[in-house]
Design a protein around this motif. Structure first.
Motif, short mmCIF file in Angstrom:
data_model
loop_
_atom_site.label_atom_id
_atom_site.label_comp_id
_atom_site.label_asym_id
_atom_site.label_seq_id
_atom_site.Cartn_x
_atom_site.Cartn_y
_atom_site.Cartn_z
N ARG A 96 -21.40 -17.52 104.46
CA ARG A 96 -21.32 -16.72 103.25
C ARG A 96 -20.42 -15.50 103.49
O ARG A 96 -20.38 -14.98 104.61
N GLY A 98 -19.89 -11.62 102.96
CA GLY A 98 -20.76 -10.50 102.64
C GLY A 98 -20.59 -9.31 103.56
O GLY A 98 -19.99 -9.40 104.63
N ARG A 102 -24.63 -4.73 102.28
CA ARG A 102 -25.08 -5.41 101.06
C ARG A 102 -25.10 -6.91 101.35
O ARG A 102 -24.26 -7.67 100.88
N PRO A 104 -25.62 -10.79 101.39
CA PRO A 104 -25.83 -11.80 100.35
C PRO A 104 -27.01 -12.69 100.72
O PRO A 104 -26.86 -13.87 101.07
#
Length: 215
Positions: A96, A98, A102, A104
């Motif tokens: 992913r 990210g 923050r 994900p």
């Protein structure tokens, strides 16, 4: 410069060197016995079936190492170029895009998190927020393994393997990292330091293993 602007510089720099990074560093665990041992210990202490997040996964070699040993591994990286490369090279793992600040990921999604030399792109003042975010995505029994270069300096790099980049490498004091983890809700279980292996840049390195407090 704001944090978002600095992370933009990091993102662009790693996009620029992604392919060469994989070629030069993608097999690094082969000559890092301590890293392998710590990763194996972390996996062994993670609840059966719980996924493990590799934060700042780069080209995905650590994620893939975990996946090859039966771990449900999820690699997360700020660089879209790195994530695309990792997905292509290691289709058996999940990746992913990210930010460490923050992530994900859902609350309590992971049984453990690994951050090998990814917090070096955070300032000391950002460590607390990053560790709080790790705490958010960890289950009550979760553990975190964090590795970094030790010291108090910041190195600005503008040329990397012949590529033009613009990225800062922040060295961190091991005590500062341990305190930031404790303030974020972790209990430090182990701290280790070592010199560089011959194939590595000549820096002193530290590892901190921590567990969610009260678990």
């Amino acid at each position: 410069m704001s944090g978002d602007e600095e992370r933009g510089r990091v993102r662009r720099s790693y996009d620029t060197v992604a392919q060469e990074y994989r070629e030069r560093i993608g097999d690094e665990l082969a000559y890092k016995p301590l890293d392998r041992a710590l990763l194996a210990a972390l996996a062994e202490q993670t609840a059966d079936g719980a996924p493990v997040a590799d934060l700042g996964c780069g080209p995905g070699h650590v994620t893939a190492w975990l996946a090859a040993r039966g771990v449900r591994a999820v690699g997360i990286d700020l660089s879209p170029g790195m994530v695309a490369l990792a997905r292509r090279e290691h289709p058996g793992a999940d990746f992913r895009e990210g930010d460490l600040l923050r992530l994900p990921a859902a609350d309590r999604e992971f049984g453990a998190v690994v951050a090998l030399y990814s917090v070096i792109h955070l300032t000391p003042g950002e460590l607390g927020a990053a560790f709080a975010e790790m705490r958010r995505v960890l289950r009550p029994s979760g553990r975190a393994l964090v590795a970094f270069h030790t010291g108090a300096q910041t190195r600005r790099v503008t040329q990397w393997w012949g590529h033009e980049v613009d990225v800062d490498f922040h060295f961190h004091d091991a005590g500062t990292v341990a305190r930031a983890l404790a303030e974020a809700g972790f209990e430090v279980e182990a701290r280790l330091e070592r010199a560089a292996y011959p194939q590595e840049a000549e820096t002193w390195r530290a590892y901190v293993l921590a567990r969610v407090s009260g678990a």
